[in-house]
Design a protein around this motif. Structure first.
Motif, mmCIF file in Angstrom:
data_model
loop_
_atom_site.group_PDB
_atom_site.id
_atom_site.type_symbol
_atom_site.label_atom_id
_atom_site.label_comp_id
_atom_site.label_asym_id
_atom_site.label_seq_id
_atom_site.Cartn_x
_atom_site.Cartn_y
_atom_site.Cartn_z
ATOM 1 N N TRP A 1 0.839 -1.118 0.090
ATOM 2 C CA TRP A 1 -0.090 0.172 0.018
ATOM 3 C C TRP A 1 0.881 1.121 0.069
ATOM 4 O O TRP A 1 0.515 2.201 -0.604
ATOM 5 C CB TRP A 1 -0.938 -0.068 1.257
ATOM 6 N N ASN A 2 1.885 1.280 0.775
ATOM 7 C CA ASN A 2 2.863 2.557 0.837
ATOM 8 C C ASN A 2 3.841 2.464 -0.381
ATOM 9 O O ASN A 2 4.310 3.665 -0.554
ATOM 10 C CB ASN A 2 3.455 2.483 2.178
ATOM 11 N N TRP A 3 4.066 1.348 -0.937
ATOM 12 C CA TRP A 3 4.968 1.427 -2.037
ATOM 13 C C TRP A 3 4.855 2.530 -3.246
ATOM 14 O O TRP A 3 5.630 3.081 -3.422
ATOM 15 C CB TRP A 3 4.977 0.180 -2.490
ATOM 16 N N ARG A 4 3.656 2.716 -3.552
ATOM 17 C CA ARG A 4 3.050 3.540 -4.615
ATOM 18 C C ARG A 4 3.612 4.967 -4.167
ATOM 19 O O ARG A 4 3.768 5.930 -4.981
ATOM 20 C CB ARG A 4 1.878 3.555 -5.097
ATOM 21 N N ILE A 5 3.488 5.224 -2.880
ATOM 22 C CA ILE A 5 3.578 6.646 -2.299
ATOM 23 C C ILE A 5 5.358 6.747 -2.459
ATOM 24 O O ILE A 5 5.445 7.951 -2.711
ATOM 25 C CB ILE A 5 3.327 7.032 -0.711
ATOM 26 N N ASP A 6 5.665 6.095 -2.214
ATOM 27 C CA ASP A 6 7.519 6.033 -1.924
ATOM 28 C C ASP A 6 7.967 6.351 -3.664
ATOM 29 O O ASP A 6 8.893 6.947 -3.654
ATOM 30 C CB ASP A 6 8.058 4.750 -1.442
ATOM 31 N N GLN A 7 7.061 5.685 -4.361
ATOM 32 C CA GLN A 7 7.631 5.448 -5.823
ATOM 33 C C GLN A 7 7.316 6.643 -6.586
ATOM 34 O O GLN A 7 7.986 7.042 -7.455
ATOM 35 C CB GLN A 7 7.012 4.190 -6.426
ATOM 36 N N TYR A 8 5.821 6.997 -6.178
ATOM 37 C CA TYR A 8 5.431 8.347 -7.153
ATOM 38 C C TYR A 8 5.004 9.438 -6.491
ATOM 39 O O TYR A 8 4.565 10.269 -7.187
ATOM 40 C CB TYR A 8 4.335 7.491 -8.059
ATOM 41 N N GLY A 9 5.202 9.460 -5.302
ATOM 42 C CA GLY A 9 4.672 10.650 -4.618
ATOM 43 C C GLY A 9 3.344 10.823 -4.192
ATOM 44 O O GLY A 9 2.568 9.897 -4.835
ATOM 45 N N PRO A 10 2.780 11.634 -3.253
ATOM 46 C CA PRO A 10 1.557 11.432 -2.941
ATOM 47 C C PRO A 10 0.458 11.941 -4.207
ATOM 48 O O PRO A 10 -0.756 11.286 -4.040
ATOM 49 C CB PRO A 10 1.373 12.820 -1.707
ATOM 50 N N GLU A 11 0.873 12.775 -4.899
ATOM 51 C CA GLU A 11 -0.126 13.018 -5.629
ATOM 52 C C GLU A 11 -0.676 11.761 -6.714
ATOM 53 O O GLU A 11 -1.823 11.900 -6.774
ATOM 54 C CB GLU A 11 0.205 14.391 -6.701
ATOM 55 N N THR A 12 0.374 11.300 -7.347
ATOM 56 C CA THR A 12 -0.122 10.051 -8.362
ATOM 57 C C THR A 12 -0.467 8.969 -7.462
ATOM 58 O O THR A 12 -1.218 8.301 -7.801
ATOM 59 C CB THR A 12 1.259 9.765 -8.882
ATOM 60 N N ALA A 13 0.208 8.752 -6.306
ATOM 61 C CA ALA A 13 -0.270 7.778 -5.428
ATOM 62 C C ALA A 13 -1.807 7.643 -5.116
ATOM 63 O O ALA A 13 -2.500 6.759 -4.895
ATOM 64 C CB ALA A 13 0.526 7.788 -4.216
ATOM 65 N N ALA A 14 -2.246 9.028 -4.879
ATOM 66 C CA ALA A 14 -3.791 9.108 -4.519
ATOM 67 C C ALA A 14 -4.805 9.056 -5.786
ATOM 68 O O ALA A 14 -5.818 8.882 -5.404
ATOM 69 C CB ALA A 14 -3.854 10.639 -3.854
#
Lengths: 106, 139
Positions: free
Chosen positions: A78-91
């Motif tokens: 779940w957290n991986w996408r935030i680490d990879q792409y930042g909050p804007e894209t992850a959201a």
């Protein structure tokens, strides 16, 4: 970690939205990371929320073997996408773990 | 009135006997958390989001910090949002609303998330770090 082959269904509206948002590569990477790391993963279902006031979001439902409910690998993914792409894209993505078949029959 | 005041409503609905009640519980559980996060962050100095973007902006802020507690709230927020979408807009037959199990789980998850948020806010150093991180991205 080895990649596990699991059934993955991507609905047409999700394909349309990821193109519109320009996150095709990110969706593929998120799904691949899930297949590699999520313990108990049985399948993925992807649709899109393009209609409600909460969206637009690409919604990934990860079907999980109940024996693996709450496994730490789930939160890590779940957290991986935030680490990879930042909050804007992850959201742009909603990621849900379904151990009870709540969203089955789709 | 605080967002958490919706939790008893969710709990009562989850313990009723009809699908419509269980869907109502899912809705109230989501709103309890969303409003607590929105108002909690606003009280700490973030700009209150406009109603037209309240859901997405509130959720995005949970993604803008490395605090593990806030990340856990984000994970549960996703879960509640997806269930609420199904509850309010998908009138087809869904296993999630075949029994009250998902509704009860949503009530509990919302409560757990609000408790986590309370813990973050109660810790001065932690909340300052969280707000500073969020302000850089979604002020």
């Amino acid at each position: 970690m080895t990649t596990v082959e699991v059934p993955t269904t991507i609905q047409p509206e999700a394909i349309e939205l990821v193109k519109k948002l320009g996150v095709e590569r990110q969706l593929e990477a998120i799904l691949e990371q899930g297949r590699r790391t999520v313990r108990g993963l049985l399948g993925c279902y992807v649709d899109a929320d393009t209609q409600s006031e909460m969206g637009p979001t690409v919604d990934i439902i990860a079907r999980i073997d109940p024996a693996f409910e709450g496994d730490p690998s789930h939160a890590a993914w779940w957290n991986w996408r935030i680490d990879q792409y930042g909050p804007e894209t992850a959201a742009s993505f909603v990621v849900v773990f379904d151990s009870h078949g709540y969203y089955d029959a789709r | 009135m605080r967002g958490r005041d919706l939790l008893p409503v969710a709990g009562r609905a989850a313990r009723q006997q009809t699908e419509a009640d269980w869907r109502t519980a899912a809705n109230r559980a989501y709103y309890a958390l969303m409003l607590e996060v929105r108002d909690g962050f606003a009280q700490l100095g973030l700009t209150p989001p406009p109603l037209t973007a309240v859901h997405l902006t509130t959720r995005k802020r949970l993604f803008a910090t490395g605090d593990p507690g806030v990340n856990q709230i984000g994970l549960w927020f996703d879960d509640l949002q997806r269930l609420r979408r199904a509850a309010d807009y998908d009138t087809g037959s869904l296993p999630a609303f075949a029994t009250n199990a998902a509704a009860l789980s949503a009530e509990q998850r919302s409560l757990d998330a609000i408790r986590l948020l309370d813990a973050v806010i109660a810790d001065a150093a932690r909340r300052a770090a969280v707000i500073a991180e969020i302000q850089k991205v979604f002020p």
